[in-house]
Design a protein around this motif. Structure first.
Motif, PDB file in Angstrom:
ATOM      1  N   PRO A 124       0.777  -1.130   0.050  1.00  0.00           N
ATOM      2  CA  PRO A 124       0.154   0.024   0.034  1.00  0.00           C
ATOM      3  C   PRO A 124       0.860   1.306  -0.297  1.00  0.00           C
ATOM      4  CG  PRO A 124      -0.635  -1.555   1.862  1.00  0.00           C
ATOM      5  CD  PRO A 124       0.454  -2.096   1.153  1.00  0.00           C
ATOM      6  N   LEU A 125       2.090   1.030   0.333  1.00  0.00           N
ATOM      7  CA  LEU A 125       2.806   2.407   0.526  1.00  0.00           C
ATOM      8  C   LEU A 125       3.651   2.513  -0.984  1.00  0.00           C
ATOM      9  CD1 LEU A 125       4.629   1.463   3.965  1.00  0.00           C
ATOM     10  CD2 LEU A 125       2.587   3.140   3.622  1.00  0.00           C
ATOM     11  N   GLN A 126       3.454   1.789  -1.841  1.00  0.00           N
ATOM     12  CA  GLN A 126       4.111   1.827  -3.198  1.00  0.00           C
ATOM     13  C   GLN A 126       3.789   3.399  -3.860  1.00  0.00           C
ATOM     14  OE1 GLN A 126       3.209  -1.498  -5.096  1.00  0.00           O
ATOM     15  NE2 GLN A 126       4.947  -2.552  -4.536  1.00  0.00           N
ATOM     16  N   ARG A 127       2.511   3.889  -3.526  1.00  0.00           N
ATOM     17  CA  ARG A 127       2.118   5.215  -4.037  1.00  0.00           C
ATOM     18  C   ARG A 127       2.821   6.439  -3.463  1.00  0.00           C
ATOM     19  NH1 ARG A 127      -3.831   5.258  -1.728  1.00  0.00           N
ATOM     20  NH2 ARG A 127      -3.648   3.345  -2.057  1.00  0.00           N
ATOM     21  N   TRP A 128       3.543   6.037  -2.356  1.00  0.00           N
ATOM     22  CA  TRP A 128       4.450   7.270  -1.982  1.00  0.00           C
ATOM     23  C   TRP A 128       6.046   6.907  -2.100  1.00  0.00           C
ATOM     24  CZ3 TRP A 128       0.372   5.541   1.246  1.00  0.00           C
ATOM     25  CH2 TRP A 128      -0.680   6.469   1.623  1.00  0.00           C
ATOM     26  N   GLY A 129       6.442   6.065  -3.164  1.00  0.00           N
ATOM     27  CA  GLY A 129       7.612   5.833  -3.689  1.00  0.00           C
ATOM     28  C   GLY A 129       8.186   4.655  -2.960  1.00  0.00           C
ATOM     29  N   VAL A 130       7.727   4.041  -1.875  1.00  0.00           N
ATOM     30  CA  VAL A 130       8.354   2.909  -1.119  1.00  0.00           C
ATOM     31  C   VAL A 130       8.505   1.580  -2.074  1.00  0.00           C
ATOM     32  CG1 VAL A 130       8.060   1.241   1.018  1.00  0.00           C
ATOM     33  CG2 VAL A 130       7.485   3.588   1.065  1.00  0.00           C
ATOM     34  N   ARG A 131       9.328   1.166  -2.404  1.00  0.00           N
ATOM     35  CA  ARG A 131       9.677   0.025  -3.285  1.00  0.00           C
ATOM     36  C   ARG A 131       9.685  -1.283  -2.452  1.00  0.00           C
ATOM     37  NH1 ARG A 131      14.738   1.195  -6.894  1.00  0.00           N
ATOM     38  NH2 ARG A 131      14.486  -0.957  -7.184  1.00  0.00           N
ATOM     39  N   ARG A 132       8.895  -2.335  -2.695  1.00  0.00           N
ATOM     40  CA  ARG A 132       8.834  -3.723  -2.024  1.00  0.00           C
ATOM     41  C   ARG A 132      10.108  -4.123  -2.207  1.00  0.00           C
ATOM     42  NH1 ARG A 132       4.456  -8.497  -2.613  1.00  0.00           N
ATOM     43  NH2 ARG A 132       5.225  -9.795  -0.985  1.00  0.00           N
ATOM     44  N   ASP A 133      10.880  -4.294  -3.454  1.00  0.00           N
ATOM     45  CA  ASP A 133      12.161  -4.892  -3.256  1.00  0.00           C
ATOM     46  C   ASP A 133      13.212  -4.384  -2.499  1.00  0.00           C
ATOM     47  OD1 ASP A 133      12.112  -2.524  -4.801  1.00  0.00           O
ATOM     48  OD2 ASP A 133      13.616  -3.552  -6.215  1.00  0.00           O
ATOM     49  N   GLN A 134      12.986  -3.115  -2.302  1.00  0.00           N
ATOM     50  CA  GLN A 134      13.927  -2.367  -1.113  1.00  0.00           C
ATOM     51  C   GLN A 134      13.784  -2.879   0.262  1.00  0.00           C
ATOM     52  OE1 GLN A 134      13.775   1.983  -2.273  1.00  0.00           O
ATOM     53  NE2 GLN A 134      15.456   1.654  -3.555  1.00  0.00           N
ATOM     54  N   VAL A 135      12.234  -2.871   0.540  1.00  0.00           N
ATOM     55  CA  VAL A 135      12.035  -3.197   1.825  1.00  0.00           C
ATOM     56  C   VAL A 135      12.494  -4.572   2.066  1.00  0.00           C
ATOM     57  CG1 VAL A 135       9.637  -3.966   3.332  1.00  0.00           C
ATOM     58  CG2 VAL A 135       9.961  -1.752   1.957  1.00  0.00           C
TER      59      VAL A 135
END
Length: 196
Positions: A124-135
């Protein structure tokens, strides 16, 4: 404190990472809201039985309990003095349950499965630029650093003994720091090379 993944085909190994993490969170929540000595004692007994049922080596259980033992004894003495034996069992029991449950999950779940499951919160945080691969990368590095530190400590202790030096903290810590900084540098270079 936290063991490495031990391959196996037990029922606990086959349960998904999400199920194990949610069950651990639910157990700790129940014990936090309703910390009764008999409930905490039952949870500890259940977790102790879960280790052989998961076909984990007995030394894994002993090592986990040994790590928490000194702190648990001190905490128990203080709580007996302040609030009585029943409350001491509740508080120390919660600590032991947390350590045993966490270790059990780590030893029966691949790190990659755990990281993939936990990183779902980043979707859900991808719209604010958080990338799942980085997490996922941060989580895997964080989880992986625990055994790395333990391995570095063991290596430094063995090296000190081989040189005939008593393995004291002032002897071990510099070696551990150097080993971890060297490894962190290698990991950093690998991350940069992949453009992450």
């Amino acid at each position: 404190m936290i063991g490495n993944y031990v391959p196996g085909s037990s029922l606990l190994h086959r349960v998904g990472a999400g199920g194990k993490i949610l069950a651990t969170l639910a157990l700790m929540t129940v014990l936090g809201i309703y910390p009764r000595w008999w409930l905490v004692t039952a949870a500890v007994a259940l977790l102790v039985v879960a280790y052989p049922l998961a076909r984990l080596p007995l030394r894994a259980l002993v090592r986990t309990l040994r790590v928490v033992l000194i702190f648990a004894v001190v905490l128990a003495a203080v709580q007996v003095w302040w609030q009585g034996p029943a409350r001491a069992v509740e508080i120390v029991g919660q600590l032991v349950v947390a350590v045993l449950a966490g270790n059990l999950v780590m030893m029966t779940t691949k790190v990659s499965d755990m990281v993939r499951t936990i990183s779902v919160v980043a979707v859900p945080l991808q719209r604010w630029g958080v990338r799942r691969d980085q997490v996922e990368l941060v989580l895997s590095l964080t989880i992986g650093c625990i055994p790395r530190v333990a391995r570095a400590m063991t290596t430094a202790r063995e090296a000190a003994r081989a040189r005939g030096v008593k393995p004291r903290l002032r002897v071990i810590v510099p070696s551990v720091v150097v080993a971890l900084v060297r490894e962190a540098d290698q990991i950093g270079e690998a991350i940069v090379a992949r453009g992450l």
